[in-house]
Design a protein around this motif. Structure first.
Motif, short mmCIF file in Angstrom:
data_model
loop_
_atom_site.label_atom_id
_atom_site.label_comp_id
_atom_site.label_asym_id
_atom_site.label_seq_id
_atom_site.Cartn_x
_atom_site.Cartn_y
_atom_site.Cartn_z
N ALA A 1 -2.66 -0.39 -5.98
CA ALA A 1 -2.87 -0.30 -7.42
C ALA A 1 -3.11 1.14 -7.87
O ALA A 1 -2.97 1.45 -9.04
N CYS A 2 -3.47 2.02 -6.92
CA CYS A 2 -3.79 3.41 -7.26
C CYS A 2 -2.69 4.38 -6.87
O CYS A 2 -2.79 5.57 -7.16
N LYS A 3 -1.66 3.91 -6.16
CA LYS A 3 -0.79 4.88 -5.50
C LYS A 3 -0.06 5.82 -6.46
O LYS A 3 0.02 7.01 -6.20
N GLU B 1 4.88 13.88 -0.29
CA GLU B 1 6.05 13.01 -0.14
C GLU B 1 5.61 11.55 -0.04
O GLU B 1 4.88 11.17 0.87
N GLU B 2 6.05 10.73 -1.00
CA GLU B 2 5.78 9.30 -0.90
C GLU B 2 6.80 8.67 0.04
O GLU B 2 8.01 8.87 -0.12
N MET C 1 0.83 -1.20 0.00
CA MET C 1 0.00 0.00 0.00
C MET C 1 0.87 1.25 0.00
O MET C 1 2.03 1.22 0.40
N GLY C 2 0.27 2.35 -0.47
CA GLY C 2 1.02 3.59 -0.56
C GLY C 2 0.93 4.38 0.74
O GLY C 2 -0.14 4.48 1.35
N GLN C 3 2.07 4.92 1.18
CA GLN C 3 2.11 5.78 2.36
C GLN C 3 2.61 7.15 1.90
O GLN C 3 3.65 7.23 1.27
N VAL C 4 1.84 8.16 2.23
CA VAL C 4 2.12 9.49 1.71
C VAL C 4 2.00 10.51 2.84
O VAL C 4 1.09 10.42 3.68
N ILE C 5 2.92 11.48 2.85
CA ILE C 5 2.82 12.60 3.79
C ILE C 5 2.54 13.87 3.01
O ILE C 5 3.19 14.13 1.99
N LEU C 6 1.54 14.62 3.45
CA LEU C 6 1.21 15.91 2.85
C LEU C 6 1.56 17.01 3.85
O LEU C 6 1.19 16.93 5.02
N ARG C 7 2.29 18.02 3.36
CA ARG C 7 2.65 19.15 4.22
C ARG C 7 2.22 20.45 3.54
O ARG C 7 2.35 20.58 2.32
#
Lengths: 375, 119
Positions: free
Chosen positions: A125-127, A144-145, A60-66
């Protein structure tokens, strides 16, 4: 499940441990993933409901938004999702959807307020598409991925005790809380949530500590490693959607019965009504109801009705099953699918086309099994 | 005992042939959750789909290995499909067929050939 060709398959950081635990590997969303271990799908499913199961969901995709400040960030993210982001308290997580201009669903995700940033977990599948979408449509927001962390899920009524043996403070967390906890000597990002309808945790752990943590967990006699097969039957019994199957770019959040993920502030008359892609269709459907609706479906008898089975009523094709399997805990086949609103009423009898015959199916409420969360 | 390339075993019992699936097949299929058996008295042809089994993963058909008449089916499997995984070569036989042409059995593998076939 979205299988891809065998070539270019990526290995998970824990591939060696999966092999050692007897994992049977299959291609899934571009990764080689364990579909089951030695115990088999049925036992893994029942064990998760009775004790605890460990899932490797590192695909799964892990993403940080700042953003410049928390409010700017929240309002920016609200331009892509019908969920209320502003107002989510620090240390809390929420389920949300990315929608398109047609009011369809680009992905479903979890987002957490971690003070100066949002932590977002998206489907494997969507990351790539999600990240590109956010980068293009969130000017001024850093996307940031996170690529150096595994994601493990520990699920089941025994999850709290098993994880608390390593870090007692996790017992204090409530459903949808997030926090930072040291496990296997590393800073882990934990949420009390999951995809099984059971209590449990999702743990983002640095790659270099992931194997130590996973070993410490499966060494606990209450914890079994669980593959994708049981993950699918567990989420299905819990009435949870699988992206690309039960929801996609053509299904709206209201059709998918996910309107609970659209908080009041984003609805007509709310403080921040609309302002997300597809708002016109989605807000209209919230008011007037959708033309079709995702429902639970209970095939009579024991034969599972899987994705693609057509649904019929009064001699006409009226819908289609989007996921189906045998539900080991409900001890019967369970399916989900879409029906016209008039038929999408629990207790309604329709028929499913199975091996050239029409077999009876009863529309049922979701979930098939009540959730067991620590509220 | 004879074996087919479809991973069925065929055991002669008086003038009947008892049909089931091999340990290897049961292992590959995973937990069986549904079994649909043919009608007793049905006349079937070789390669007709006579049994449907569903595992946690997928549906599979079991083909009639020979021409003949279905004379008995293992009804308890319908209520307890899990038996197929527990005892595929014993208690979990599927049906007994009266061969129309016993020489059709000659085409099938013996145990050594089957073990070589599955590698």
């Amino acid at each position: 499940m979205a299988d891809t060709a065998d070539d270019d398959l990526k290995d998970l950081p824990l591939a060696g441990l999966h092999a050692e635990l007897g994992g049977k590997m299959v291609p899934f969303a571009g990764y080689s993933m364990p579909v089951q271990y030695a115990a088999g799908v049925m036992k893994e499913h029942l064990h998760t409901r009775a004790a605890a199961g460990l899932f490797d969901v590192s695909h799964m995709g892990q993403v940080i938004l700042r953003g410049a400040d928390p409010e700017t960030l929240a309002l920016a993210f609200e331009s892509l999702t019908p969920a209320a982001v502003l107002g989510l308290k620090e240390g809390r997580q929420r389920y949300g959807l990315l929608t398109n201009e047609a009011g369809g669903i680009l992905d479903d995700l979890m987002f957490a307020n971690r003070g100066d940033h949002l932590f977002v977990v998206v489907n494997a599948a969507c990351k790539a598409a999600d990240i590109a979408h956010m980068r293009v449509n969130l000017p001024g927001i850093e996307v940031e991925e996170i690529t150096d962390r595994c994601l493990l899920a520990l699920q089941g009524p025994g999850a709290e005790a098993a994880l608390a043996r390593l870090a007692p403070e996790v017992a204090e967390m409530r459903f949808m809380d997030v926090g930072y906890v040291t496990l296997a000597g590393a800073e882990c990002w934990i949420s009390r949530s999951g995809y099984t309808g059971e209590d449990g945790y999702e743990i983002s752990v640095p790659d270099d500590a992931a194997e130590d943590l996973a070993r410490a967990l499966v060494e606990d006699e209450t914890v079994l490693p669980i593959g994708l097969g049981a993950r699918d039957s567990l989420r299905l019994e819990a009435g949870l959607c699988l992206y690309g199957h039960d929801i996609d770019e053509t299904t709206s959040p209201v059709e998918a019965a996910l309107q609970w993920s659209i908080q009041k502030a984003r609805r007509a008359g709310g403080d921040r009504a609309g302002g997300f892609p597809g708002a016109e269709r989605i807000l209209t459907e919230l008011e007037g109801g959708p033309s079709r609706l995702r429902v639970g479906l209970s095939p009579q008898g024991r034969a599972p009705m899987r994705e693609g089975v057509t649904l019929h009523s009064g001699g006409e094709e009226v819908g289609r099953i989007t996921s189906g399997a045998f539900g080991p805990s409900v001890e019967a086949p369970v399916s989900m699918g879409y029906l016209p609103a008039a038929l999408a009423v629990p207790g309604t009898e329709v028929e499913g086309a199975l091996r050239g015959r029409l077999a009876p199916v009863t529309v049922t409420g979701l979930p098939f099994r009540p959730a067991n969360f620590k509220r | 005992m004879k074996f087919t390339e479809e991973h069925e075993w065929l055991r002669a019992e008086d003038d009947l042939i008892v049909v089931g699936i091999t340990e290897h097949a049961a292992e590959q299929l995973g937990d069986i959750v549904f079994v649909e058996l043919p009608e007793v008295g049905a006349q079937v042809n070789k390669d007709d789909e006579v049994v449907v089994i569903e595992s946690v993963k997928a549906a599979s058909d079991i083909l009639a290995p020979i021409d003949g008449e279905i004379v008995e089916v293992n009804e308890p499997l319908v209520e307890d499909p899990g038996k197929v995984g527990e005892d595929p070569t014993g208690e979990a036989w599927f049906f007994k067929i009266r061969p129309a042409d016993p020489s059709q059995m000659d085409d099938y593998m013996d145990e050594a050939a089957y073990l070589a076939y599955i590698g």
